[in-house]
Each structure stands twice: as C-alpha cells, then as structure tokens.
Design a protein around this motif. Structure first.
Motif, PDB file in Angstrom:
ATOM      1  N   TYR A  87       0.841  -1.202   0.000  1.00 28.45           N
ATOM      2  CA  TYR A  87       0.000   0.000   0.000  1.00 28.45           C
ATOM      3  C   TYR A  87       0.877   1.253   0.000  1.00 28.45           C
ATOM      4  O   TYR A  87       2.092   1.181   0.170  1.00 28.45           O
ATOM      5  CB  TYR A  87      -0.908   0.016   1.244  1.00 28.45           C
ATOM      6  CG  TYR A  87      -2.051  -0.957   1.148  1.00 28.45           C
ATOM      7  CD1 TYR A  87      -3.264  -0.586   0.594  1.00 28.45           C
ATOM      8  CD2 TYR A  87      -1.902  -2.273   1.597  1.00 28.45           C
ATOM      9  CE1 TYR A  87      -4.312  -1.484   0.489  1.00 28.45           C
ATOM     10  CE2 TYR A  87      -2.951  -3.181   1.498  1.00 28.45           C
ATOM     11  CZ  TYR A  87      -4.149  -2.777   0.940  1.00 28.45           C
ATOM     12  OH  TYR A  87      -5.178  -3.664   0.833  1.00 28.45           O
ATOM     13  N   HIS A  88       0.237   2.389  -0.188  1.00 29.92           N
ATOM     14  CA  HIS A  88       0.905   3.687  -0.118  1.00 29.92           C
ATOM     15  C   HIS A  88       0.296   4.486   1.018  1.00 29.92           C
ATOM     16  O   HIS A  88      -0.937   4.485   1.173  1.00 29.92           O
ATOM     17  CB  HIS A  88       0.709   4.471  -1.422  1.00 29.92           C
ATOM     18  CG  HIS A  88       1.288   3.792  -2.630  1.00 29.92           C
ATOM     19  ND1 HIS A  88       0.714   2.682  -3.189  1.00 29.92           N
ATOM     20  CD2 HIS A  88       2.384   4.077  -3.373  1.00 29.92           C
ATOM     21  CE1 HIS A  88       1.429   2.299  -4.237  1.00 29.92           C
ATOM     22  NE2 HIS A  88       2.455   3.128  -4.370  1.00 29.92           N
ATOM     23  N   TYR A 139      -2.019   2.833  -9.208  1.00 29.14           N
ATOM     24  CA  TYR A 139      -0.938   2.980  -8.217  1.00 29.14           C
ATOM     25  C   TYR A 139       0.389   2.448  -8.775  1.00 29.14           C
ATOM     26  O   TYR A 139       1.446   3.030  -8.522  1.00 29.14           O
ATOM     27  CB  TYR A 139      -1.289   2.256  -6.912  1.00 29.14           C
ATOM     28  CG  TYR A 139      -2.058   3.119  -5.924  1.00 29.14           C
ATOM     29  CD1 TYR A 139      -1.413   4.092  -5.175  1.00 29.14           C
ATOM     30  CD2 TYR A 139      -3.418   2.951  -5.743  1.00 29.14           C
ATOM     31  CE1 TYR A 139      -2.109   4.885  -4.267  1.00 29.14           C
ATOM     32  CE2 TYR A 139      -4.130   3.732  -4.832  1.00 29.14           C
ATOM     33  CZ  TYR A 139      -3.464   4.700  -4.099  1.00 29.14           C
ATOM     34  OH  TYR A 139      -4.157   5.482  -3.200  1.00 29.14           O
ATOM     35  N   ARG A 168      -3.610   4.202   4.998  1.00 27.80           N
ATOM     36  CA  ARG A 168      -3.843   3.883   3.578  1.00 27.80           C
ATOM     37  C   ARG A 168      -5.140   4.532   3.097  1.00 27.80           C
ATOM     38  O   ARG A 168      -5.631   4.232   2.017  1.00 27.80           O
ATOM     39  CB  ARG A 168      -3.789   2.375   3.323  1.00 27.80           C
ATOM     40  CG  ARG A 168      -4.632   1.536   4.198  1.00 27.80           C
ATOM     41  CD  ARG A 168      -4.364   0.043   4.057  1.00 27.80           C
ATOM     42  NE  ARG A 168      -5.137  -0.665   5.053  1.00 27.80           N
ATOM     43  CZ  ARG A 168      -6.402  -1.043   4.893  1.00 27.80           C
ATOM     44  NH1 ARG A 168      -7.003  -0.855   3.747  1.00 27.80           N
ATOM     45  NH2 ARG A 168      -7.059  -1.628   5.873  1.00 27.80           N
ATOM     46  N   SER A 191      -9.473   0.037   1.810  1.00 29.82           N
ATOM     47  CA  SER A 191      -9.033   1.336   2.329  1.00 29.82           C
ATOM     48  C   SER A 191     -10.123   2.392   2.214  1.00 29.82           C
ATOM     49  O   SER A 191     -10.198   3.311   3.026  1.00 29.82           O
ATOM     50  CB  SER A 191      -7.810   1.817   1.539  1.00 29.82           C
ATOM     51  OG  SER A 191      -6.846   0.801   1.458  1.00 29.82           O
TER      52      SER A 191
HETATM   53  O1  C5P Z   1      -7.592  -1.167   0.099  1.00 30.52           O
HETATM   54  P1  C5P Z   1      -7.983  -1.742  -1.224  1.00 30.52           P
HETATM   55  O2  C5P Z   1      -7.969  -3.240  -1.207  1.00 30.52           O
HETATM   56  O3  C5P Z   1      -9.257  -1.194  -1.753  1.00 30.52           O
HETATM   57  O4  C5P Z   1      -6.861  -1.283  -2.244  1.00 30.52           O
HETATM   58  C1  C5P Z   1      -6.804  -1.819  -3.540  1.00 30.52           C
HETATM   59  C2  C5P Z   1      -5.380  -1.650  -4.075  1.00 30.52           C
HETATM   60  O5  C5P Z   1      -5.097  -0.254  -4.269  1.00 30.52           O
HETATM   61  C3  C5P Z   1      -4.282  -2.147  -3.171  1.00 30.52           C
HETATM   62  O6  C5P Z   1      -4.045  -3.512  -3.345  1.00 30.52           O
HETATM   63  C4  C5P Z   1      -3.101  -1.307  -3.631  1.00 30.52           C
HETATM   64  O7  C5P Z   1      -2.563  -1.805  -4.840  1.00 30.52           O
HETATM   65  C5  C5P Z   1      -3.756   0.025  -3.970  1.00 30.52           C
HETATM   66  N1  C5P Z   1      -3.696   0.971  -2.848  1.00 30.52           N
HETATM   67  C6  C5P Z   1      -2.477   1.525  -2.493  1.00 30.52           C
HETATM   68  N2  C5P Z   1      -2.419   2.424  -1.460  1.00 30.52           N
HETATM   69  C7  C5P Z   1      -3.533   2.788  -0.798  1.00 30.52           C
HETATM   70  C8  C5P Z   1      -4.789   2.250  -1.153  1.00 30.52           C
HETATM   71  C9  C5P Z   1      -4.842   1.336  -2.190  1.00 30.52           C
HETATM   72  O8  C5P Z   1      -1.450   1.211  -3.091  1.00 30.52           O
HETATM   73  N3  C5P Z   1      -3.440   3.676   0.186  1.00 30.52           N
END
Ligand code: C5P
Length: 357
Positions: free
Chosen positions: A40-41, A236, A206, A190
């Motif tokens: 994640y970021h 991303y 996140r 997220s």
């Molecule tokens: O949290 P969620 O499963 O919805 O996020 C989907 C994808 O989005 C993650 O697997 C990641 O690749 C990317 N993401 C990210 N940083 C975040 C939120 C999402 O890299 N803060």
C-alpha cells in the motif's frame, strides 16, 4: 440432495427487507507517498461524499435458492449470481451502472462489470457481519441498484460494501456499533470506512483512518463518466513507475484544501484541488486530458481526475453554473455520460425496511 438448515441465529424472518443508500466520493486532495512494504501507499487525502448513490436492498428470501423468489425479478440488465461458499447462501442481482447486461460480452475480464460471487465486496461485507455476530447459517439476497459508476475512482464498490454492512446489521438485528462497523469496513478496503461516515473527512494511513474536518458550504459537482474503468492497483503501479527514485518523503499535506473548506468558497476549493494519482491516470488514459481541459474551458472552477480515475470531476461556482456546465459538457461529447451531484452527502443509511419509522 436437500440440505436442511439449522434455524439461523439472527433476528430476521423470511421476507424481511432493508434498503440502504450509500454515497460516492470525490478526493479533494489525494497526496500519495512511496510504496510501503505491505503493497500500500501512505496517503493524506480529503474526501467528500457526493449525491450519487448506490441502493442496496438486503432481503431474507421466502423460498430456497434456485426457485423463484419475490425478492428479485431479474430484468434485462440484472446480473444474478450467487455465493454458497459457507453456511451463508447469498444471491446478488445488479441493476444500473456496471450490470453485465449493459455491456457487450468480452473475453477479457472487465473491471467495470460488477461481480456477483464471493468477489463482490458487498458479499464479503455480509460475511464479515455474520462472522462478527456469530451467524453461521443464513440466506440472503442482495439487490444492488447502482448509480455510482464502476471502477471509476468514485469508490462505488466501497459504497456497496458500506451499504451491506449497515443493511446486514439492521436485517439480522446484530446491533453492531458504528466503531465495529468501521473496523469491518477497514478490513474490506481502504476506501470503505468513508462511505459509512459520509460528509467531508481527512483520511490518513492507507486512507482508512478518518478524522472529521471543518467544512462549510455546499459544493456543486459535475462528473464526466468514461467508457470502461481503471483498476486502482494498476493506477498505483503506474504512479510507482512515474515516481521511481524521486519520491522519498511522505504524502503532500492537504493544508490548502482544508483552508479552502473552512471558507466555503468553491473558487478557493477549486484552485486547491490536488490528485497525485492524476498523472498516472492520464498516462493510462491520455484522452482524459481533453475532458479536463474542456470542463475548464466551459467554466469549471476546479477540474481533477477523481481518485484513480477515469471519472473527471468538475467543481462549479454554484448550483446554476453546475446545470449549465453539465449541459455544455454533455453537448461536447467528450464523456460517456455526465452527472451532477452536490456534496457533502450523508453516509450509508437505512432508507426503507427495518430501522425506518
Ligand atoms: O484497500 P484496497 O484493497 O481497496 O486497495 C486496492 C489496491 O489499491 C491495493 O491492493 C493497492 O494496490 C492500492 N492501494 C495503495 N495504497 C492505498 C490504497 C490502495 O497502493 N493507500
């Protein structure tokens, strides 16, 4: 073989039904930091819920799966599916944005079509409520009426998940408090806690850790919907490619947007909008540049890609200006469809069935 079911340990009887409405979001600020070891970021984001909604009706079917039910009569655009992976038997039907019947069949997976099995995030949300409440056997039908475009950077799937959390809690009378629902929401994704809360909020971590922000005024948005969706992980990943080696510090703070929200002045907010994912979305969808510039030329006071895209969000100076902007933008033919919405909107809430007067 006929399976017999023990009496479900929840308060709902056959025919019980609950409808929950959950909002879309637009990121007013999306500052993105470097890739973390967990994939994640870290983000600093300011989110506003807007009046584009998905409605989710959760029903305890009156008859066994596989026979006709009164809960859903599939129409041409319904997409019935089912998940029977556990003691929960869940069927799903989708109408509106992202229903399979709305799109030509393709051989490649299409992120803009809503899945109907266990990979549907609303189904996963129902499982989490059942698990948290100790429900091991139940039958459930989820009918989704989608007004939020799919894989469009507006958290439509997250809205469905938030709606399912609230709907299952109400239908099964599990009495989970908001903090527990928010914790389940963060496990689902997220972006899921935000449509549960609604309003305008600061998101950190996140994106799932929310704090209320002081916001005044009402904002009038115009959204240019695109053909097809963009996958959030793909955007991303493109962000990582574009920023390789140059991104050492954390995400950019949201001070300008937070200050603008305190004034309630759309022009100030429009000038302060930031989306660090926008260059990546534009790399993947170069045609969005023209959509953004068209909206600006037509008088939008702010123009930005919404979240991971490909929806473009335009802030209008007021309600009248938003009507004019939407009409002009639709006339330019640069978008699949144009929608108007106001923000901030309320979070996921029961609008019919159990819990309403
Ligand atoms: O949290 P969620 O499963 O919805 O996020 C989907 C994808 O989005 C993650 O697997 C990641 O690749 C990317 N993401 C990210 N940083 C975040 C939120 C999402 O890299 N803060």
């Amino acid at each position: 073989m006929t399976r017999s079911h023990p009496a479900p340990r929840h308060g709902a009887h056959a025919g019980s039904t609950v409808t929950v409405r959950a909002p879309a979001k637009v990121n007013l600020h999306l500052g993105v930091g470097p890739l973390r070891p967990d994939g994640y970021h870290d983000v600093i984001t300011v989110l506003q819920a807007v009046s584009l909604f998905d409605d989710l009706t959760a029903t305890v079917p009156a008859t066994a799966p596989g026979t006709s039910t009164t809960a859903s009569t599939p129409t041409a655009v319904d997409q019935p599916g089912s998940d029977t992976s556990t003691g929960l038997e869940i069927t799903v039907a989708v109408t509106g944005e992202g229903a399979a019947g709305n799109r030509p069949a393709t051989s490649t997976p299409d992120v803009s079509i809503v899945p109907t099995g266990l990979d549907n995030i609303a189904v996963r949300a129902a499982h989490l409520v059942a698990e948290a409440a100790g429900i091991t056997s139940a039958r459930l039908h989820l009918a989704l009426t989608k007004g939020i475009p799919v894989a469009a950077g507006m958290a439509g799937g997250s809205a469905d998940a938030a709606a399912a959390l609230v709907a299952c809690d109400a239908l099964w009378q599990t009495g989970l408090d908001r903090a527990t629902l928010a914790e389940l929401a963060a496990r689902l994704g997220s972006d899921v806690p935000f449509p549960l809360a609604g309003g305008t909020a600061l998101g950190t971590g996140r994106g799932e850790q929310l704090t209320d922000v002081l916001a005044t005024g009402e904002y009038y948005w115009v959204f240019a919907l695109a053909d097809g969706g963009l996958s959030t992980p793909a955007v991303y990943a493109e962000f990582d490619r574009l920023s390789e080696g140059r991104l050492r510090s954390g995400p950019t703070p949201a001070d300008d947007v937070l200050a603008a929200l305190r004034t309630g002045d759309p022009r100030q907010l429009g000038a302060a909008l930031v989306n660090d994912l926008q260059p990546a979305a534009l790399r993947l969808r170069p045609a969005l540049r023209r959509v953004l510039s068209t909206g600006t030329e037509l008088g939008a006071v702010g123009a930005i890609v919404s979240g991971s895209g490909p929806t473009c969000a335009f802030l209008a100076a007021g309600a009248t200006e938003s009507i004019e902007l939407a009409a002009s933008l639709a006339g330019m033919g640069v978008a699949r469809a144009v929608r108007r919405a106001a923000g901030p909107a309320a979070g996921a809430r029961v609008v019919a069935g159990a819990g309403t007067a």
